[in-house]
Design an enzyme around this catalytic site. Sequence first.
Site, short mmCIF file in Angstrom:
data_model
loop_
_atom_site.label_atom_id
_atom_site.label_comp_id
_atom_site.label_asym_id
_atom_site.label_seq_id
_atom_site.Cartn_x
_atom_site.Cartn_y
_atom_site.Cartn_z
N LYS A 50 72.94 57.74 -39.74
CA LYS A 50 72.37 56.45 -40.18
C LYS A 50 72.02 56.49 -41.12
CE LYS A 50 71.59 57.36 -34.57
NZ LYS A 50 70.30 57.64 -33.95
N GLU A 75 77.86 65.45 -27.64
CA GLU A 75 76.20 65.13 -27.76
C GLU A 75 75.35 66.64 -27.97
OE1 GLU A 75 74.54 61.73 -29.31
OE2 GLU A 75 73.17 61.92 -27.92
N LYS A 77 66.00 53.62 -25.68
CA LYS A 77 64.77 54.95 -25.21
C LYS A 77 63.56 54.86 -26.63
CE LYS A 77 63.37 60.07 -24.77
NZ LYS A 77 64.12 60.99 -24.56
N GLU A 120 71.42 48.84 -33.68
CA GLU A 120 72.59 48.61 -33.14
C GLU A 120 71.80 47.69 -31.70
OE1 GLU A 120 72.80 51.55 -33.97
OE2 GLU A 120 74.99 52.60 -34.40
N HIS A 156 101.20 58.19 -17.88
CA HIS A 156 102.32 56.76 -18.78
C HIS A 156 102.76 56.99 -20.14
CE1 HIS A 156 104.46 56.08 -14.86
NE2 HIS A 156 103.83 56.03 -13.98
N GLY A 172 68.44 61.01 -23.75
CA GLY A 172 68.96 59.90 -24.04
C GLY A 172 70.79 59.75 -22.79
N ARG A 173 70.99 60.40 -23.41
CA ARG A 173 72.07 60.70 -22.25
C ARG A 173 72.27 61.27 -21.21
NH1 ARG A 173 71.73 63.69 -27.07
NH2 ARG A 173 71.79 66.59 -26.20
O1 F6P Z 1 72.82 58.11 -32.42
C1 F6P Z 1 72.70 58.42 -30.64
C2 F6P Z 1 71.48 58.59 -29.59
O2 F6P Z 1 69.88 59.12 -30.50
C3 F6P Z 1 71.93 59.22 -28.34
O3 F6P Z 1 71.56 60.00 -28.39
C4 F6P Z 1 70.80 58.00 -27.97
O4 F6P Z 1 71.58 57.86 -26.38
C5 F6P Z 1 71.90 56.92 -28.09
O5 F6P Z 1 71.18 56.88 -29.27
C6 F6P Z 1 70.79 55.74 -28.14
O6 F6P Z 1 68.94 55.84 -27.90
P1 F6P Z 1 68.36 54.79 -27.91
O7 F6P Z 1 68.37 54.59 -26.00
O8 F6P Z 1 67.15 55.13 -28.33
O9 F6P Z 1 68.50 53.78 -28.35
#
Ligand code: F6P
Length: 525
Positions: A490, A331, A187, A193, A362, A245-246
């Site tokens: 972060k 979240e 987003k 990452e 199990h 995002g979620r």
């Molecule tokens: O670290 C949390 C977050 O902001 C989430 O809410 C989001 O889904 C994820 O990181 C990834 O964010 P982006 O889509 O901006 O890479």
Amino acid sequence: MWNDLKSKAASIAGRQILDLFDDARADDFAVQTQFMRFDYAKTNIDAGTRAMLLALAEGAGVAARRDAMFAGEKINETEGRAVLHTALRNLDGDPVMVDGVDVMPEVLSTLDRMAAYADEVRSSTITDVVNIGIGGSDLGPAMAVQALSPYRDGPRCHFVSNVDGAHIADVLRELDAKTTLVIVASKTFTTIETMTNARTARAWMKDHGGDPSAQFCALSTSEEKTADFGIPGERVFGFEDWVGGRYSMWGPIGLSLMIAIGPEGFRAFLRGGQEMDRHFRAAEGVENMPLMLALVGIWHRQVLGHATRAVLPYDQRLGQLPAYLQQLEMESNGKSVAMDGSNLPVDSGPVVWGAPGTNGQHAFYQLIHQGTSVIPCEFMVAAQGHEDDLKHHHDLLVANCFAQSEALLRGRDLDEARSKVADKFEGAELERQAAHRVFAGNRPSSTLIYPRLDPFTLGQIIALYEHRVFVEGVILGINSYDQWGVELGKELATALQPVIEGTAEATGKDGSTRALVDYLHSHRN
Ligand code: F6P
């Protein structure tokens, strides 16, 4: 109201759920739509409790807030944003206004562009798609691609999320760079990452004979940053900041799913979500599935104090649903501050965890049945599987699902436990052995049953849980649509990076962190 509910809980402590059953309870304490049935009869909720819970929702203004959300009001108050993932599945295109502008033409034209691109990819030489994203840009599509694997007739999809190089290395090792498409899903297009993995994938593609200038696309709200990365506008699928995002798998973030199952399958998934939206907006009180799912959750967590809740899909392909719901719920509602900045008077949302049945039986069900803490369980199961030639497997699966909720409800008392081993032991040894075989029972569960896990049904299930989160958030008075709790870690990771690399000192860090840094440096070649 919270106090009334807690007094009610105290007054029924020890009451047996089984004793609540009369001829009507199974239907009274279930919500059935044309498509799915949610059964919460195996909880200790009676008509009086339910009326109090409904009054709680009414007092919190759930219906008005719901209407405000659908109308595009800025209910994400800490970030000043509307919350309109529902617009992404508004296939009829009825106007949805944000700041006086109808967002639907843009939403539908992006959906058409995605469909055209997905068709192009599906009919090309691309054999594999790698979605690089994390959190909401990974969990939804990864979960759905697995859930809908019987419908996949496009390229294979892989998901890379972790910054741990092991993740991308293991995925890319199996792929041919010349026939791989990389989707960079972020987003913000700033997530460390994702951007690190995206650069690694680009270098890999170049080094292995692929063409990153043609084989990369982007899903993001940032035109500028995707352009800076070198992805041309025609391969960027954008969305607005009113999609959290979620909550984003319904739009461009769902591109990998669309490529896997095709635009028609993806539209069926959207129609499922839209159907649940319609239901959520129209169904009254006890007939409203997301509302009742949420109220059962509030009863277990905030009133009875059960700290965790298990999600137990008897549907192997929903294996990633618990992880998806962890982000969606934890979240969204893992917050101790109300919208107005005050502290919550009750607990925040619960820990959500789980794994598919029967595997979990199990592994961790021992604790669910005989541990000292009560863990409300949410079972889910399809009436039919996809493997028509393996119907006996499905029968066994469903029998296990129903048996588990029955076992949790009934338990096994000492007399029955004794009778089970009376032929093997006697006297004190019989008593000792029998005690280990007692199940307290009276443990609450609910069951969601649906016809079959197809795109339309999955869309309903995901939207059901989204609206559940919404209702619980409104009742708690929190903002379910920000996530400030992820920021501190972060920031500290960014500051620690040069310390880890050895270009800065760990000054100002606590003793534990300094010792870990020392160990790290002394154990590296
Ligand atoms: O670290 C949390 C977050 O902001 C989430 O809410 C989001 O889904 C994820 O990181 C990834 O964010 P982006 O889509 O901006 O890479």
